[in-house]
Design a protein around this motif. Structure first.
Motif, short mmCIF file in Angstrom:
data_model
loop_
_atom_site.label_atom_id
_atom_site.label_comp_id
_atom_site.label_asym_id
_atom_site.label_seq_id
_atom_site.Cartn_x
_atom_site.Cartn_y
_atom_site.Cartn_z
N HIS A 179 0.76 -1.38 -0.20
CA HIS A 179 -0.13 -0.06 0.21
C HIS A 179 0.73 0.89 -0.03
O HIS A 179 0.10 2.52 0.02
CB HIS A 179 -1.09 0.19 1.37
CG HIS A 179 -0.24 -0.02 2.20
ND1 HIS A 179 0.66 0.09 3.29
CD2 HIS A 179 -1.14 -1.18 3.46
CE1 HIS A 179 1.05 -0.11 4.18
NE2 HIS A 179 0.07 -1.09 4.34
N MET B 1 -15.47 12.16 2.78
CA MET B 1 -14.20 11.45 3.34
C MET B 1 -14.04 12.19 4.90
O MET B 1 -14.13 13.73 4.48
CB MET B 1 -12.76 11.65 3.34
CG MET B 1 -11.82 11.06 3.59
SD MET B 1 -9.85 11.37 2.15
CE MET B 1 -9.24 12.16 2.72
N GLY B 111 -10.86 7.80 6.22
CA GLY B 111 -10.09 7.59 4.81
C GLY B 111 -8.66 8.91 5.83
O GLY B 111 -7.88 8.28 5.14
N ASP B 150 -7.66 10.55 -6.69
CA ASP B 150 -7.35 8.84 -6.72
C ASP B 150 -7.79 7.70 -5.57
O ASP B 150 -6.60 6.82 -5.88
CB ASP B 150 -6.94 8.19 -8.33
CG ASP B 150 -7.15 9.54 -9.49
OD1 ASP B 150 -8.38 9.90 -9.43
OD2 ASP B 150 -6.00 9.57 -9.62
N GLY B 151 -8.44 8.49 -3.94
CA GLY B 151 -7.94 7.43 -3.37
C GLY B 151 -5.91 7.33 -2.95
O GLY B 151 -6.23 5.90 -2.47
N LYS B 152 -5.35 7.66 -3.03
CA LYS B 152 -3.90 7.80 -3.21
C LYS B 152 -3.12 9.37 -2.38
O LYS B 152 -4.35 10.35 -2.97
CB LYS B 152 -4.21 7.20 -3.87
CG LYS B 152 -3.31 6.23 -4.53
CD LYS B 152 -1.86 5.56 -5.66
CE LYS B 152 -2.82 6.85 -7.02
NZ LYS B 152 -2.33 5.77 -8.08
N GLU B 169 -1.78 3.66 -0.41
CA GLU B 169 -3.16 4.01 -0.75
C GLU B 169 -3.95 4.93 0.86
O GLU B 169 -3.72 4.94 1.93
CB GLU B 169 -3.52 2.73 -1.00
CG GLU B 169 -3.20 1.86 -2.26
CD GLU B 169 -3.29 0.92 -2.39
OE1 GLU B 169 -3.56 0.07 -1.38
OE2 GLU B 169 -2.27 0.46 -3.09
N LEU B 170 -5.22 5.02 0.13
CA LEU B 170 -6.14 5.65 1.64
C LEU B 170 -6.96 4.67 2.01
O LEU B 170 -7.33 3.39 1.26
CB LEU B 170 -6.65 6.96 1.42
CG LEU B 170 -6.15 7.46 0.63
CD1 LEU B 170 -7.35 8.84 0.76
CD2 LEU B 170 -5.72 8.62 2.35
#
Ligand SMILES: Cc1cc2nc3c(=O)[nH]c(=O)nc-3n(C[C@H](O)[C@H](O)[C@H](O)COP(=O)(O)OP(=O)(O)OC[C@H]3O[C@@H](n4cnc5c(N)ncnc54)[C@H](O)[C@@H]3O)c2cc1C
Ligand SMILES: Cc1cc2nc3c(=O)[nH]c(=O)nc-3n(C[C@H](O)[C@H](O)[C@H](O)COP(=O)(O)OP(=O)(O)OC[C@H]3O[C@@H](n4cnc5c(N)ncnc54)[C@H](O)[C@@H]3O)c2cc1C
Lengths: 314, 248
Positions: A179, B1, B111, B150-152, B169-170
Motif C-alpha cells: 500500500h 471523507m 479516510g 484517486d484514493g491515494k 493508498e488511503l
C-alpha cells in the motif's frame, strides 16, 4: 543476558555513520552479543562495512527488492520478526530510525524509548524532553523487549577496521504490504561534508538576509572545510533547503566547532547544538541570546566579519 | 471523507521549562498551555483539504483531563466540525495514545488521520507510526506537502537526506512537519460559533484500551549547563582563539 539487534541505516549502498553510533550505545550495555541487521535490495557492500565495526558479533542481511527504499511499513514487519530472541532493538534517532522503529515497537506491543543519551543500566536510560530543557531517567519494563532510538549526537561512532564479523543471510517469513510506494528522493547533492557527521559546521540564520547572500556562508564553510547548516528562519525564508535545518525539529548535531552566524539563539535552535565542542557566535546584536551559550562571541556585522576572517586565514 | 486530527495540549513553546528541585517533574503549575504546534499544522491541513472538497468532516481528538475542553474549543474555533475528548487524568504514553486512536478509528472510519510528528513536551515522535502499525495502514511521517487524488495520497517528507516523495493508498496516517503550512489565526466570531459545536466526551476506561505504562520516569534533571564563554573584539582575535584550540 542481553542480546542487541542494531538496525543499519544506509543510503546508495553505503552504511551511514549513525549505525556505528548506535553500536556504541549498544556496547555500553555490555551485552553478550551485538548483531547488525541490514535490510536492502543489495546488502553485500553495506554488510561488509558493518562487519568492520568494533563490537559487532554478526551481521544479518535481508536482501529483497522491496527493501530498496526505507519504507517503514515494509521494513517494520521484517524487523519485528527478526527481533525474536533479542533483549533490545536499537536504531539511530535519525529520520530513518524515527520513522521505522515506533512501528516495530507497536507490532511488538511495547513502548519505545526515544533519543537515548546515556545508558544507566540494561533497562535504564536518560533521554531529553522539552527540547532538551529537562533530562529524564526512564526505566523500561524488564519483561519486554527494549526498543530504543539512539540520539546520535550523544555517542561517538564505534571504531572500524579491526573487526571482521561474520555475515549471514536471514530469511523472515512475512507478507509485505504493497500500500506504500517510494516515488523519489530529491537530495541536494553536495561535495561538502555531511552536516550530521561533520567535525566543523558553519550555520547561517535570518541575519544572512537572502538566498544570494548565503553564498558568503558557503564560501567561508568551504574555506575551513565545514558543513553548512541553518536556522529554521533561514529555511522557511527559502535561503537554503530544509535538510540543512539544525534544532529541535531539524538535525541534532555535535561537531567539534559550530559557528552560528546571524542566528539569534532561540531555544529550539540551541537544542540542536548543545553537544557541540566549541560554539562561536557572530551577531550584530550584543544582547542576542546566542551569546549566553557561545564559547566565543564576536559582536558585529557578518558581511564585514566573514571577509575579514577569510583574509586572516590567508 | 472524514479526517481525524490529533490535537494535543502542551506547555507553550515560549515557556522556559524549569525542573523541580526535587527531581520529580517539571514545573507546569501556572504555565501557559497551547496546542502542540505540529497539531495546529495538522488541523490546518485537514481544514484545507475540506475547503478543497477532498474531505467533508474534520474531527479533533484530545486525550487528557476534564479541563481539556477549553483547548478543544480552540480547535473547533479554528474550524473543526466537532471534537472527541477522551477523558483521563493519567499520563498517556504514545502506545496508549495510539491504541486510543485505533479505537476511535473503528468507530469513526476516517479516510485519513493527521497527527503531529512530535509533541513538543515529551518529544517522543512515535504516536503516528504506532497507530499506522496497529491499524495496518500506510504511514507518511514528517510531511511537508500532501496531495490527495484517486484514493491515494502523495506526500513529500522531510528526511535527513533531503525530500522524499512517497505514495500511499488511503486510509493512511500522516504526521506533520513544520513547513507543511501556516496555521490560520482564530477570529473572535469563530470562538462564538464554536460554542455550539459538539464535543463528545468518552471515558478512557470505557474504550477497553490496555494502558501501557512500560516506561517509568524515575528522575528529572536540568540539562548540563555550558560554561560562560569569552567575547573577542575582531576577526583576528577570533582566528587566534580558534587556532589556539586547534580548531583551525
Ligand atoms: C515547534 C517549533 C520548533 C522549532 N524548531 C526549530 C529548529 O529545529 N531549528 C531552528 O533553528 N528553529 C526552530 N524553531 C524556530 C525558532 O523559534 C526561531 O524562530 C529561529 O531559530 C530563529 O532563527 P534565526 O535565529 O535565524 O532568526 P532571528 O531570530 O530573526 O535572528 C536573526 C539574528 O541575526 C542577527 N543579524 C541580522 N543581521 C545581521 C548581520 N548583518 N550581521 C550579524 N548578525 C545579524 C540579528 O541580530 C538576529 O539575532 C522552532 C519553532 C517552533 C515553534
Ligand atoms: C510525568 C508525566 C506526566 C504526564 N501527564 C500527562 C497528563 O496529565 N495528560 C496527558 O494527556 N498526558 C500526560 N503525559 C503523557 C505525555 O504528555 C504524552 O501525551 C505521551 O507521552 C505521548 O507522547 P508525545 O505526545 O510526546 O507523543 P508523540 O508521539 O510525540 O505525539 C505525536 C502526536 O500524537 C498525537 N497525540 C499524542 N498524544 C496525544 C493526546 N494526549 N491527545 C491528542 N493527540 C495526541 C498528537 O497529534 C501529537 O502531535 C505525561 C507524561 C509524563 C512522563
Amino acid at each position: 543476558m542481553s542480546k542487541i539487534l542494531v538496525i543499519a541505516e544506509h543510503l546508495n549502498g553505503k552504511l551511514n555513520s549513525s549505525t556505528a553510533r548506535a553500536v556504541s550505545a549498544a556496547a555500553a550495555i555490555k551485552p553478550d552479543a551485538i548483531d547488525v541487521l541490514v535490510l536492502a535490495d543489495n546488502a553485500d557492500a553495506i554488510a561488509a562495512d558493518a562487519a568492520k565495526i568494533d563490537g559487532v558479533s554478526r551481521v544479518l542481511t535481508i536482501a529483497r527488492a522491496e527493501n530498496a527504499h526505507p519504507l517503514a511499513a515494509v521494513l517494520a514487519p521484517q524487523i519485528a520478526k527478526a527481533s525474536a530472541g533479542y533483549s533490545h532493538v536499537f536504531a539511530p534517532s535519525t529520520t530513518f530510525g524515527k520513522d521505522v522503529l515506533p512501528r516495530v515497537a507497536a507490532l511488538l506491543g511495547v513502548a519505545q524509548v526515544s533519543d537515548v543519551m546515556s545508558v544507566e543500566g540494561s533497562h535504564t536510560f536518560k533521554r531529553p524532553i522539552y527540547a532538551g530543557n529537562a533530562i529524564i531517567t526512564v526505566e523500561a519494563d524488564a519483561g519486554s523487549t527494549v526498543v530504543a532510538t539512539i540520539r546520535t549526537a550523544s555517542w561517538a561512532a564505534a571504531a572500524t577496521g579491526a573487526n571482521n564479523a561474520p555475515v549471514e543471510t536471514l530469511s523472515v517469513d512475512v507478507t509485505l504490504p504493497t500500500h506504500t510506494r517510494f516515488v523519489e528522493l530529491q537530495s541536494g547533492k553536495s561535495d561538502r561534508p555531511d552536516l550530521q557527521s561533520a567535525s566543523k559546521v558553519v550555520s547561517g540564520g535570518r541575519g544572512v538576509g537572502s538566498k544570494e547572500n548565503f553564498e558568503i556562508i558557503y564560501k567561508f564553510a568551504d574555506k575551513i572545510g565545514a558543513a553548512v547548516g541553518a536556522s529554521r528562519a533561514a529555511v522557511d525564508a527559502g535561503y537554503v533547503p530544509s535538510d540543512l535545518q539544525v534544532g529541535q525539529t531539524g538535525k541534532i548535531i555535535a561537531p567539534e566547532l559550530y559557528m552560528a552566524i546571524g542566528i539569534s539563539g532561540a531555544i529550539q535552535h540551541l537544542t540542536g547544538i548543545k553537544d557541540a565542542g566549541t560554539i562561536v557566535a557572530i551577531n550584530k546584536d550584543g544582547e542576542a541570546p546566542i551569546f549566553e551559550i557561545a564559547d566565543i562571541g564576536l559582536v558585529g556585522d557578518l558581511f564585514k566579519i566573514l571577509p575579514e576572517l577569510e583574509q586572516a586565514l590567508g | 471523507m472524514k479526517i481525524l486530527v490529533g490535537y494535543k495540549r502542551v506547555v507553550d513553546y515560549n515557556v522556559r521549562i524549569q525542573v523541580k528541585p526535587d527531581g520529580t517533574g517539571v514545573v507546569t503549575d501556572g504555565v501557559k498551555l497551547s496546542a502542540n504546534p505540529f497539531d495546529d499544522i495538522a488541523l490546518e491541513e485537514a481544514l484545507r483539504l475540506r475547503e478543497k472538497g477532498v474531505a467533508e468532516e474534520v474531527v479533533v481528538v484530545g486525550i487528557g483531563p476534564a479541563d481539556l475542553t477549553a483547548h478543544l474549543r480552540n480547535g473547533l474555533a479554528m474550524g473543526a466540525n466537532r471534537a472527541i475528548h477522551v477523558v483521563t487524568t493519567d499520563a498517556v504514553q504514545p502506545l496508549t495514545a495510539a491504541r486510543v486512536f485505533q479505537k476511535l478509528i473503528e468507530k469513526e472510519q476516517p479516510g485519513l488521520v493527521i497527527l503531529g510528528k512530535q509533541a513538543i513536551d515529551d518529544d517522543a515522535n512515535q504516536t503516528g507510526q504506532m497507530l499506522a502499525a496497529l491499524w495496518d495502514r500506510p504511514q507518511a511521517t514528517f510531511a511537508s506537502k500532501v496531495e490527495i487524488a484517486d484514493g491515494k495520497v502523495t506526500v513529500t517528507r522531510e528526511v535527513d537526506a533531503g525530500l522524499e516523495v512517497i505514495e500511499a493508498e488511503l486510509p493512511a496516517v500522516i504526521t506533520t512537519d513544520l513547513r507543511l503550512n501556516e496555521p490560520r489565526f482564530i477570529k473572535l466570531p469563530d470562538i462564538m460559533k464554536a460554542k455550539s459545536k459538539p464535543i463528545d466526551s468518552i471515558e478512557f476506561g470505557s474504550l477497553g484500551v490496555e494502558a501501557n505504562d512500560h516506561l517509568k520516569t524515575t528522575h528529572y534533571a536540568a540539562p548540563a549547563k555550558r560554561s560562560k564563554g569569552v567575547m573577542v573584539k575582531d576577526a583576528a582575535e577570533l582566528v587566534a582563539a580558534l587556532k589556539q584550540k586547534g580548531l583551525l
